[in-house]
Motif scaffolding. Structure first.
Motif, short mmCIF file in Angstrom:
data_model
loop_
_atom_site.label_atom_id
_atom_site.label_comp_id
_atom_site.label_asym_id
_atom_site.label_seq_id
_atom_site.Cartn_x
_atom_site.Cartn_y
_atom_site.Cartn_z
N HIS A 163 1.41 -0.86 -8.77
CA HIS A 163 0.49 0.29 -8.81
C HIS A 163 1.23 1.57 -9.15
O HIS A 163 2.47 1.61 -9.11
CB HIS A 163 -0.23 0.46 -7.46
CG HIS A 163 0.71 0.89 -6.37
ND1 HIS A 163 1.54 0.00 -5.71
CD2 HIS A 163 0.99 2.11 -5.84
CE1 HIS A 163 2.27 0.66 -4.82
NE2 HIS A 163 1.96 1.94 -4.88
N ASP A 165 0.97 5.72 -7.98
CA ASP A 165 0.32 6.66 -7.05
C ASP A 165 -0.07 7.90 -7.83
O ASP A 165 0.77 8.79 -8.03
CB ASP A 165 1.27 6.99 -5.90
CG ASP A 165 1.55 5.78 -5.03
OD1 ASP A 165 0.70 5.44 -4.21
OD2 ASP A 165 2.61 5.15 -5.21
N HIS A 219 5.17 0.60 -9.67
CA HIS A 219 6.12 0.02 -8.71
C HIS A 219 5.41 -0.99 -7.83
O HIS A 219 4.18 -1.02 -7.75
CB HIS A 219 6.83 1.11 -7.89
CG HIS A 219 5.90 2.04 -7.16
ND1 HIS A 219 5.26 3.09 -7.77
CD2 HIS A 219 5.50 2.06 -5.87
CE1 HIS A 219 4.50 3.72 -6.90
NE2 HIS A 219 4.63 3.12 -5.72
N ARG A 276 2.95 12.36 0.89
CA ARG A 276 2.53 12.98 -0.36
C ARG A 276 2.00 14.39 -0.16
O ARG A 276 1.38 14.67 0.86
CB ARG A 276 1.36 12.17 -0.97
CG ARG A 276 1.65 10.69 -1.22
CD ARG A 276 0.75 9.79 -0.40
NE ARG A 276 1.25 8.40 -0.38
CZ ARG A 276 0.95 7.48 -1.29
NH1 ARG A 276 0.13 7.78 -2.27
NH2 ARG A 276 1.45 6.27 -1.21
#
Ligand code: OGA
Ligand code: MN
Length: 321
Positions: A163, A165, A219, A276
């Motif tokens: 995926h 992010d 990743h 994040r």
């Protein structure tokens, strides 16, 4: 391929003892690997927070979909005795902590819409915000704000699919990843899914920073590695924290009783915290079109995830998983 940067004289030197490996290969630009910088014993605090504190309400977890608030209120209290006697009774049912796959913090990620939203936010843990902001600043990202966290709880048969992010609205801010417990293989690929990845080990205490070009790379975590000597802990987790911690330390002491539960859990598990920044400084969430808003309102809350759709998947090969 890479250079080393010594952070011991920066502000973070008081928190940690580290050398970061800056990957300078053009196709991985901005990827920073920090081999376990935690002072001896300091990882205990973060492991305990992931298992005992961050798993509590108001944070959101995968178990909320099928269970009431009362039932998920204190996973730790409900699981600790099971975990203490884990070795003695291998055929017992799995405790709730062992069924925990993910927890979200701050702006809670919505796995269905793949969005964060202004109206699903709970306070981000201040100790983890401090750690993240110090690490980000030492990597050159002053002013980084820890706004959302996804904690992943892996068993030995868990994998995390490929995926990117990209749901955060400001990709100029780094993504931080902290790993604890059993080692794993991390694959860092390219902008497209089919590019050949670079494989690396992630051991307990290691920190990865995905910034710059590497921020939006594909990743995955295809494998958690069982410990080499049966069910044991990595040796960096064997040392307890000092009995007297600095007065202004963010880490608290972790009782031996609590650590025994964490240690028993981690002998066959890995915990990863990703932190994040969602919004650019002074940015607000964009207004959603009316129709979108209507569809987003449900009585069940925001999280519609179950183990099937979970971010961290359990291998289906194991018949009792
Ligand atoms: C994630 C992630 C990696 C890991 O949560 O987005 O990529 O090591 N985690 O678990
Ligand atoms: Mn990721």
């Amino acid at each position: 391929m890479h250079t080393e940067q010594d952070f011991s004289r920066s502000a973070v030197g008081e928190l940690m003892d580290w050398k970061a490996i800056l990957v300078s290969a053009a196709d991985l630009q901005g990827f920073i690997f920090i081999p376990n910088p935690f002072l001896p014993g300091y990882q205990w605090h973060w492991v305990k927070q992931c298992l005992k504190l961050y798993s509590q309400k108001p944070n959101v977890c995968n178990l909320d979909k099928h269970m009431t608030k009362e039932d998920t209120q204190d996973l730790w209290e409900q699981s600790k005795e099971f975990l203490r006697y884990k070795e003695v009774n291998k055929r017992r049912p799995r405790s709730l902590l062992e069924k925990l796959r993910w927890v979200t913090l701050g702006y809670h990620y919505n796995w269905d819409s793949k969005k964060y939203s202004a109206d699903h936010y709970t306070p981000f843990p201040s100790d983890l915000a401090f750690l993240s902001e110090q690490v980000a600043a030492a990597c050159g990202f002053q002013g980084f704000q820890a706004e959302a966290g996804i904690l992943n709880y892996y068993r030995l048969d868990s994998t995390l699919g490929i995926h990117v992010d990209k749901s955060e609205l400001d990709h100029s801010k780094p993504l931080l990843s902290f790993s604890f417990g059993q080692s794993a293989i991390f694959l860092l690929g390219g902008l497209k899914r089919d590019e050949a990845p670079t494989a690396m080990f992630m051991h307990s205490g290691d920190i990865m920073v995905m910034s710059g070009f590497s921020r939006l790379l594909n990743h995955a975590v295809p494998k958690v590695l069982p410990s080499s000597q049966g069910e044991s802990l990595p040796c960096c987790l064997e040392t307890p924290p000092p009995a007297v911690l600095p007065r202004d330390a963010v880490v608290e002491c972790c009782s031996m009783e609590d650590w025994q539960v964490c240690a028993s859990y981690l002998k066959t598990a890995r915990v990863n915290m990703t932190v994040r920044q969602v919004l650019a400084t002074d940015q607000d969430f964009p207004l959603e079109p009316m129709e979108e808003n209507k569809r987003g309102i449900t009585t069940e809350g925001y999280c519609h995830l179950d183990d099937e759709k979970s971010h961290v998947k359990r291998a289906r090969l194991n018949p009792d998983s």
